[in-house]
Design an enzyme around this catalytic site. Structure first.
Site, mmCIF file in Angstrom:
data_model
loop_
_atom_site.group_PDB
_atom_site.id
_atom_site.type_symbol
_atom_site.label_atom_id
_atom_site.label_comp_id
_atom_site.label_asym_id
_atom_site.label_seq_id
_atom_site.Cartn_x
_atom_site.Cartn_y
_atom_site.Cartn_z
ATOM 1 N N ARG A 1 0.850 -1.195 0.000
ATOM 2 C CA ARG A 1 0.000 0.000 0.000
ATOM 3 C C ARG A 1 0.883 1.241 0.000
ATOM 4 O O ARG A 1 1.735 1.392 0.871
ATOM 5 C CB ARG A 1 -0.908 -0.003 1.240
ATOM 6 N N GLU B 1 -7.369 8.336 6.654
ATOM 7 C CA GLU B 1 -7.588 8.915 7.986
ATOM 8 C C GLU B 1 -8.076 10.361 7.949
ATOM 9 O O GLU B 1 -7.374 11.272 8.398
ATOM 10 C CB GLU B 1 -6.304 8.830 8.812
ATOM 11 N N GLU C 1 -3.264 -0.307 8.122
ATOM 12 C CA GLU C 1 -2.077 0.071 8.895
ATOM 13 C C GLU C 1 -2.180 -0.530 10.285
ATOM 14 O O GLU C 1 -3.252 -0.542 10.888
ATOM 15 C CB GLU C 1 -1.941 1.601 9.068
ATOM 16 N N TYR D 1 -3.871 1.198 15.793
ATOM 17 C CA TYR D 1 -2.592 1.238 16.514
ATOM 18 C C TYR D 1 -2.733 0.988 18.001
ATOM 19 O O TYR D 1 -1.890 0.356 18.624
ATOM 20 C CB TYR D 1 -1.914 2.606 16.318
ATOM 21 N N HIS E 1 -3.081 11.007 1.089
ATOM 22 C CA HIS E 1 -2.442 10.747 2.376
ATOM 23 C C HIS E 1 -1.795 12.052 2.829
ATOM 24 O O HIS E 1 -0.592 12.143 3.039
ATOM 25 C CB HIS E 1 -1.437 9.595 2.255
ATOM 26 N N ASN F 1 -7.211 1.453 10.010
ATOM 27 C CA ASN F 1 -5.882 1.617 10.597
ATOM 28 C C ASN F 1 -6.025 1.532 12.107
ATOM 29 O O ASN F 1 -6.775 2.293 12.713
ATOM 30 C CB ASN F 1 -5.283 2.993 10.239
HETATM 31 C C1 FCB Z 1 -1.057 6.979 10.797
HETATM 32 C C2 FCB Z 1 -0.696 7.537 9.443
HETATM 33 C C3 FCB Z 1 0.618 7.068 8.922
HETATM 34 C C4 FCB Z 1 1.662 6.939 10.003
HETATM 35 C C5 FCB Z 1 1.131 6.201 11.194
HETATM 36 C C6 FCB Z 1 2.113 6.019 12.322
HETATM 37 O O1 FCB Z 1 -1.922 7.843 11.445
HETATM 38 O O2 FCB Z 1 -1.677 7.192 8.502
HETATM 39 O O3 FCB Z 1 0.997 7.937 7.900
HETATM 40 O O4 FCB Z 1 2.190 8.160 10.318
HETATM 41 O O5 FCB Z 1 -0.009 6.830 11.687
#
Ligand code: FCB
Length: 451
Positions: free
Chosen positions: A88, A178, A358, A306, A132, A304
């Protein structure tokens, strides 16, 4: 699962993921390409933001970054070595249309054309994102960027052109990456370009982003190309710190602003009533028919993931427990939330097939002798999130692929080059790439999972 053996993890999860699951990694143009003014590329709002004193923590910029523009063939070779089945990346709008309207830049399109061909030759499916965060600066100057409704038609034109040229070779095209970050971090919290601090403007921006997404889906569909079309949203599930009414209400609002503000219009054609009420006069102007334009049928949803948000209204706030630790961003490691959240959105929205577009961690990696980079924390993060993802699939969530963020250490927005997310370490002096232990782990895992 606690073993660090990739083969054991793959053996345990392989049947759940199945043979067609896409094993990928992700990057974005502004964070890796460099070549900021090469071959006719126009200035982006991130080029400009980096030039403003105090915006980027280490005072760095993106004029060279990972020099991927000149080294993309080597980077595709790294992907092939990893055994990736998908990659990607994002297209820099100002590289292919320097002013965000009018003339196309053929040299810019040639770069992505060659990248796509190199990926296909390596047996890696290319997945492109249109936005992006690197808006042409000309559109910012002309009408305050996403604050103006004018931008919607420009974005739909750009999307159609990409679909027309590349839509028969791309596995998928995502409209936005995002939008919460573009709107809230860019226009309310002034942490990202263009660095404004005005909540009403931020919410108007979020509406224009969503509308641009819906119009772009339609303009791309009209090209009749096979690429799957979707959007990428960042989901940070909110957990109340305690069972108190105040914490629960605050967590619900956080979820409203981060998750439901984007999911509801895209999948239900409406904004969440509780968030509209909370925003009051800061709610965006929405014209009749806008929500129907936004709620286009999609081929996939990119998520995405995290971390979670741990919401406390106490003074001082109750800190997140962090039983599995925190990353170098200070983000709590909490893989269980990935399972829970995917199950929840599947139940509440019946979304199309999901890709984890992500997931990854910033880490202080240790340089050992003989070119080894030790990052056991990232290996554990990867293993635990893949395990959590498999659990979601077992619970009935339709997930088709996983993209580790990121292939390379790169420019982490306002943190500059101080945070390292890569499977490959980048030495920014020499541009040398070194496979970290996590890259070896992912490679062995993918090899066994695909076998
Ligand atoms: C996300 C972004 C990506 C990267 C990660 C850590 O929010 O999409 O570009 O910076 O965080």
């Amino acid at each position: 699962m606690s073993s660090n053996d990739p083969l054991a993890t793959a053996a345990a999860l392989k049947a759940t993921f199945g043979p067609r699951f896409a094993w990928g990694s992700a990057t974005s143009a502004a964070q890796i390409e460099g070549a900021a003014a090469t071959d006719g590329k126009g200035e982006s709002i991130w080029d400009r933001f980096c030039s403003e004193p105090g915006r980027i923590n280490d005072g760095s910029n993106i004029s060279v970054a990972c020099d991927h523009y000149h080294r993309f063939r080597d980077d595709v070779a790294l992907m092939r070595w990893l055994g990736l089945s998908a990659y990607r990346f994002s297209i820099a709008w100002p590289r292919v249309q320097p002013l965000g309207r009018g003339a196309w830049n053929e040299a810019g399109f040639a770069f992505y054309d060659q990248l796509i061909d190199a990926l296909l030759e390596a047996g890696i499916a290319p997945h492109a994102t249109l936005y992006h965060w690197d808006l042409p600066q000309a559109l910012q100057d002309e009408f305050e960027g996403w604050e103006s409704r004018e931008i919607v038609a420009r974005f739909a034109d750009y999307a159609a052109e990409v679909a027309r040229r590349f839509g028969d070779r791309l596995g998928s095209i995502s409209t936005l990456n995002e939008p919460w970050c573009s709107a809230t971090l860019g226009y309310e919290l002034a942490q990202f370009a263009p660095g404004k601090a005005n909540r009403a403007a931020a919410m108007q921006v979020s509406h224009h982003l969503l509308l641009a997404h819906g119009m772009a889906i339609q303009s791309m569909r009209a090209q009749g190309r096979p690429a799957a079309l979707g959007v990428v949203l960042n989901h940070t599930p909110a957990f109340p710190a305690t069972a108190s009414e105040a914490d629960r209400r605050a967590a619900r609002l956080d979820d409203g602003l981060n998750v439901r503000w984007y999911m509801d219009p895209v999948f239900r054609g409406q904004y969440p009533a509780d968030v509209l009420e909370h925003l009051g006069a800061d709610a965006p102007r929405v014209e009749p028919g806008d929500l129907a334009q936004i709620a286009q049928p999609l081929d996939f949803l990119g998520v995405n993931f995290y971390t979670r948000s741990f919401i406390s209204t106490a003074q001082p706030a109750v800190p997140a427990p962090g039983k599995q630790g925190f990353t170098d961003m200070g983000w709590e490691i909490y893989p269980k939330a990935l399972t829970q959240h995917l199950v929840r959105i599947t139940r509440e929205y019946s979304p199309p097939p999901i890709y984890i577009t992500e997931n990854g961690m910033a880490n202080v990696d240790r340089l050992e002798d003989a070119g080894r980079v030790a990052d056991p924390e990232r290996v554990a993060y990867l293993r635990d999130h893949l395990t959590a993802l498999a659990r979601a699939i077992e619970l009935g969530v339709d997930v088709r692929g996983y993209f580790y963020w990121s292939l390379l250490d790169n420019f982490e927005w306002n943190s500059g080059y101080t945070k390292r997310f890569g499977l490959f370490r980048v030495d920014y002096e020499t541009q040398a790439r070194t496979a970290k232990d996590s890259a070896h782990w992912y490679r062995a895992f993918i090899g066994a999972a695909k076998a």
